[in-house]
Enzyme design. Structure first.
Site, PDB file in Angstrom:
ATOM      1  N   GLU A 163     129.409  67.722  10.535  1.00  0.00           N
ATOM      2  CA  GLU A 163     128.214  68.189  11.243  1.00  0.00           C
ATOM      3  C   GLU A 163     128.340  67.988  12.754  1.00  0.00           C
ATOM      4  O   GLU A 163     128.446  66.854  13.220  1.00  0.00           O
ATOM      5  CB  GLU A 163     126.969  67.438  10.755  1.00  0.00           C
ATOM      6  N   GLU A 207     115.007  67.720   7.981  1.00  0.00           N
ATOM      7  CA  GLU A 207     115.490  66.472   8.576  1.00  0.00           C
ATOM      8  C   GLU A 207     114.791  66.282   9.916  1.00  0.00           C
ATOM      9  O   GLU A 207     115.361  66.489  10.977  1.00  0.00           O
ATOM     10  CB  GLU A 207     117.006  66.488   8.752  1.00  0.00           C
TER      11      GLU A 207
END
Length: 256
Positions: A141, A238
């Site tokens: 990520e 998130e």
């Protein structure tokens, strides 16, 4: 109209509760799945029981950060830390297997060392080879440099090149719309450019990373567009709630 599936990231949502209770809260609130940050303090059997009772799949978890008090935020791109990085990978894969998690995010860490790229590729190959028999996906990520200064991986184009160099079929990008938007890049264009390599999508308001119903990115339009483009996975919420998690969930009901 297609139904968009949402995952609750329990690193931020209901994080004041014990993790098994947070799983149950996510199920009651209508989420379709959960995902985790660092669940290692919880016995896997307790978490597995909560997941089974809630009938929610768990999408993934992160490798450990290393030593947070020393400013570490991942280990896998740090030259000289290969032993620690691979121990963290082994631990994450073992925990994922215990709870049935589909993926492990291998955290690169903070470094500008000239050997960081080769180190990260080596550790990604190690992770992918260990994960393959388990049918587990390895994720990497890119993080924005405002939130995590000095992080090695800040760009989806670099992530795509690393995946190509690692040459393993089970490595994918965790595409976080918040990090892309916070970096000042057009989210839809970035997604389209790297669609073939994206394994999971996360989102939060830009720039404050709170509930996704405001800010510079119009998720009510963007997320259906990503789904219409062929993305079939969950969208991971998130974000950091401004108040209680429940008080900020109005967007979830509206976007159904």
């Amino acid at each position: 109209m297609m139904r968009i599936r949402f995952s609750a990231n329990l690193g931020f949502l209901w994080n004041e509760r014990p993790l098994p209770q947070a799983v149950r809260a996510a199920a009651r609130s209508g989420f379709d799945a959960v995902e985790l940050h660092w669940p290692y303090a919880v016995e896997p059997a307790l978490l597995r029981q909560a997941l089974a009772g809630s009938a929610l799949p768990v999408l993934g978890l992160n490798t450990t950060r290393g030593d947070p008090e020393a400013g570490e935020f991942g280990l896998s791109a740090l030259p000289g830390r290969e032993k620690d990085a691979r121990a963290a990978i082994d631990r994450a894969l073992a925990y994922a297997a215990e709870i049935g998690a589909a993926s492990v995010h291998v955290m690169a860490g903070k470094t500008d060392h000239p050997d960081a790229r080769a180190t990260f590729i080596g550790n990604l190959r190690y992770a992918a080879d260990r994960a393959a028999p388990m049918k587990t996906t390895i994720l990497l990520e890119p993080l924005n440099s405002h939130d995590v200064p000095g992080y090695f991986l800040t760009d989806n184009a670099l992530a795509a090149r690393l995946i190509g160099e690692a040459a393993r079929d089970n490595i994918r990008i965790m595409f976080d719309c918040y990090h892309v938007g916070r970096s000042g890049k057009p989210v839809l264009e970035e997604f389209t450019a790297h669609r073939a390599l994206i394994g999971h999508v996360q989102f939060a308001a830009v720039p404050d990373r709170s509930e996704p119903d405001h800010g510079h990115v119009d998720y009510a339009t963007l997320l259906p567009a990503l789904a219409e483009s062929g993305y079939q996975g969950h969208f991971g919420a998130e974000y950091r709630p401004r108040g209680t998690t429940e008080d900020g969930l109005g967007w979830l009901a509206r976007w159904r």
